[in-house]
Design an enzyme around this catalytic site. Sequence first.
Site, short mmCIF file in Angstrom:
data_model
loop_
_atom_site.label_atom_id
_atom_site.label_comp_id
_atom_site.label_asym_id
_atom_site.label_seq_id
_atom_site.Cartn_x
_atom_site.Cartn_y
_atom_site.Cartn_z
CB SER A 81 -0.95 0.00 1.20
OG SER A 81 -0.24 0.09 2.42
CG HIS A 82 2.04 3.37 2.26
ND1 HIS A 82 1.05 2.58 2.78
CD2 HIS A 82 1.58 4.64 2.31
CE1 HIS A 82 0.03 3.34 3.14
NE2 HIS A 82 0.32 4.59 2.87
CG ASP A 97 -4.07 -2.07 1.95
OD1 ASP A 97 -3.38 -2.44 0.99
OD2 ASP A 97 -3.69 -2.16 3.14
P1 NDP Z 1 -1.72 -3.93 8.46
O1 NDP Z 1 -3.09 -4.10 9.00
O2 NDP Z 1 -1.38 -4.62 7.21
O3 NDP Z 1 -0.64 -4.40 9.54
C1 NDP Z 1 -0.59 -3.77 10.79
C2 NDP Z 1 0.45 -4.43 11.67
O4 NDP Z 1 -0.03 -5.71 12.09
C3 NDP Z 1 1.78 -4.69 10.96
O5 NDP Z 1 2.81 -4.43 11.86
C4 NDP Z 1 1.69 -6.17 10.58
O6 NDP Z 1 2.96 -6.80 10.48
C5 NDP Z 1 0.91 -6.72 11.74
N1 NDP Z 1 0.14 -7.90 11.40
C6 NDP Z 1 -0.69 -8.05 10.34
N2 NDP Z 1 -1.27 -9.25 10.39
C7 NDP Z 1 -0.79 -9.89 11.49
C8 NDP Z 1 -1.00 -11.16 12.07
N3 NDP Z 1 -1.83 -12.04 11.54
N4 NDP Z 1 -0.33 -11.47 13.19
C9 NDP Z 1 0.52 -10.58 13.77
N5 NDP Z 1 0.76 -9.36 13.26
C10 NDP Z 1 0.11 -9.01 12.14
O7 NDP Z 1 -1.37 -2.36 8.32
P2 NDP Z 1 -2.35 -1.18 7.91
O8 NDP Z 1 -3.14 -1.63 6.75
O9 NDP Z 1 -3.06 -0.69 9.10
O10 NDP Z 1 -1.27 -0.08 7.45
C11 NDP Z 1 -0.52 -0.33 6.28
C12 NDP Z 1 0.52 0.74 6.10
O11 NDP Z 1 -0.08 1.97 5.74
C13 NDP Z 1 1.38 1.04 7.31
O12 NDP Z 1 2.74 0.93 6.93
C14 NDP Z 1 1.05 2.48 7.67
O13 NDP Z 1 2.13 3.23 8.18
C15 NDP Z 1 0.65 3.02 6.31
N6 NDP Z 1 -0.18 4.22 6.44
C16 NDP Z 1 0.40 5.44 6.21
C17 NDP Z 1 -0.34 6.59 6.36
C18 NDP Z 1 0.28 7.93 6.20
O14 NDP Z 1 -0.38 8.92 6.47
N7 NDP Z 1 1.53 8.03 5.81
C19 NDP Z 1 -1.77 6.53 6.71
C20 NDP Z 1 -2.25 5.21 6.96
C21 NDP Z 1 -1.49 4.09 6.81
P3 NDP Z 1 3.64 -7.01 9.03
O15 NDP Z 1 4.05 -5.63 8.57
O16 NDP Z 1 4.78 -7.93 9.24
O17 NDP Z 1 2.56 -7.59 8.14
O1 PYC Z 2 -2.89 4.74 3.10
O2 PYC Z 2 -4.22 5.87 4.42
C1 PYC Z 2 -3.23 5.79 3.68
C2 PYC Z 2 -2.37 6.98 3.48
C3 PYC Z 2 -2.69 8.27 3.70
C4 PYC Z 2 -1.57 9.02 3.37
C5 PYC Z 2 -0.61 8.17 2.96
N1 PYC Z 2 -1.12 6.92 3.06
#
Ligand code: NDP
Ligand code: PYC
Length: 344
Positions: A53-54, A194
């Site tokens: 997703s990033h 995502d």
């Molecule tokens: P996920 O739900 O994919 O994962 C969240 C965390 O849970 C990760 O550390 C992941 O580890 C862990 N995890 C996932 N599944 C399991 C499992 N079955 N058992 C144990 N641990 C688990 O992440 P999000 O979708 O919430 O976020 C995705 C990305 O988006 C992040 O990197 C976040 O920083 C980014 N983001 C950035 C934003 C911005 O403003 N810049 C805004 C919103 C999100 P693993 O990584 O090893 O899968």
């Molecule tokens: O995936 O929610 C997101 C996001 C917002 C800004 C960068 N990533």
Amino acid sequence: RGKAGEGGAMTPMDFDALVALLARIFLANGTSPGVADILARNCAGAERDGAMSHGLFRMPGYVATLRSGWVDGRAQPVVEDGGASFLRVDAANGFAQPALAAATPMAMAKARATGACVVAIRRSHHFAALWPDVEPFAEAGLVAIAMVDSMAVVVPPGAKKPVYGTNPLAFAAPRAGGKIVVFDQAVSLLAHGDVQIAARERHALPEGAGVDAAGRPTRDPRAVLDGGALLPFGGHKGAAIAMMIEIMAAALTGGLYAHEVDWSGHPGAQTPCTGECVILIDPARGGSAAGFAARVEQLVEALRAAGQERMPGDRRFAAREKALREGVAVSAEMLARLGGLVAN
Ligand code: NDP
Ligand code: PYC
């Protein structure tokens, strides 16, 4: 999870070659060489780790934003001493990662000298995964917590419109043997990235991820993107964490709340200009007689003994190891799209 931008044969690319390609794209679109290198490593690192997703899927968004004039790709961050355990950073309408890099040596020195350091970054654009902002600190023996507010796409409980961003929270801490524990998660059930990938690949969203423009629950990613909104994970509990992150990343830093971001004057802009708060703690100051990293290891062992096989971060670390050995798999379609971003 699907691989964003998939299409055609997959080419294994050497990680450094991928970083160099992305850096060329950033440079060609107006960033300084230093910013190009930091963002290229970050984005290629996400692709390498399977954090799709990033990863590369974000490159057109970076380029559209740079071309819109919304972000300054040559900004010079200004680090201000805020006290024994506090640094303020004015990112000067640039990206958050170069601002954090500028503060890092002083922040680590303060954390080691005083036990902790708060790094409060304002006027910063964050369009990336957050784990790269915490992992290096844990690798250096510190505990690190990072928070960023994004753009208003998350509806608080009972509210009629989005107020919160997808606001990621990342945490990293040293484990025994030079390893680390790390998690990085959005406050919305799904990151906005995502949802975009699901819309492109025509996948339904999980139950409880979002609402349509009329506020009705939906699993249709297009309905979420076309006037709908996302929901916090865990209802009011996730919403409370979203509120904390708005307060720490915006009110504390001097940055904008997610609902204050207004990029309407910059068509094509996609990077929220808000703030980021990073907290560093020196665990050697704590009270663990066995040593902090050894205690963390004991917790991981207890979790494994209880049946939790996968720790947060494990999936990414495995993907990283494989990609560094075999190359980062990039599709022909994505390579063509990236080539277009250098040329046009
Ligand atoms: P996920 O739900 O994919 O994962 C969240 C965390 O849970 C990760 O550390 C992941 O580890 C862990 N995890 C996932 N599944 C399991 C499992 N079955 N058992 C144990 N641990 C688990 O992440 P999000 O979708 O919430 O976020 C995705 C990305 O988006 C992040 O990197 C976040 O920083 C980014 N983001 C950035 C934003 C911005 O403003 N810049 C805004 C919103 C999100 P693993 O990584 O090893 O899968
Ligand atoms: O995936 O929610 C997101 C996001 C917002 C800004 C960068 N990533």
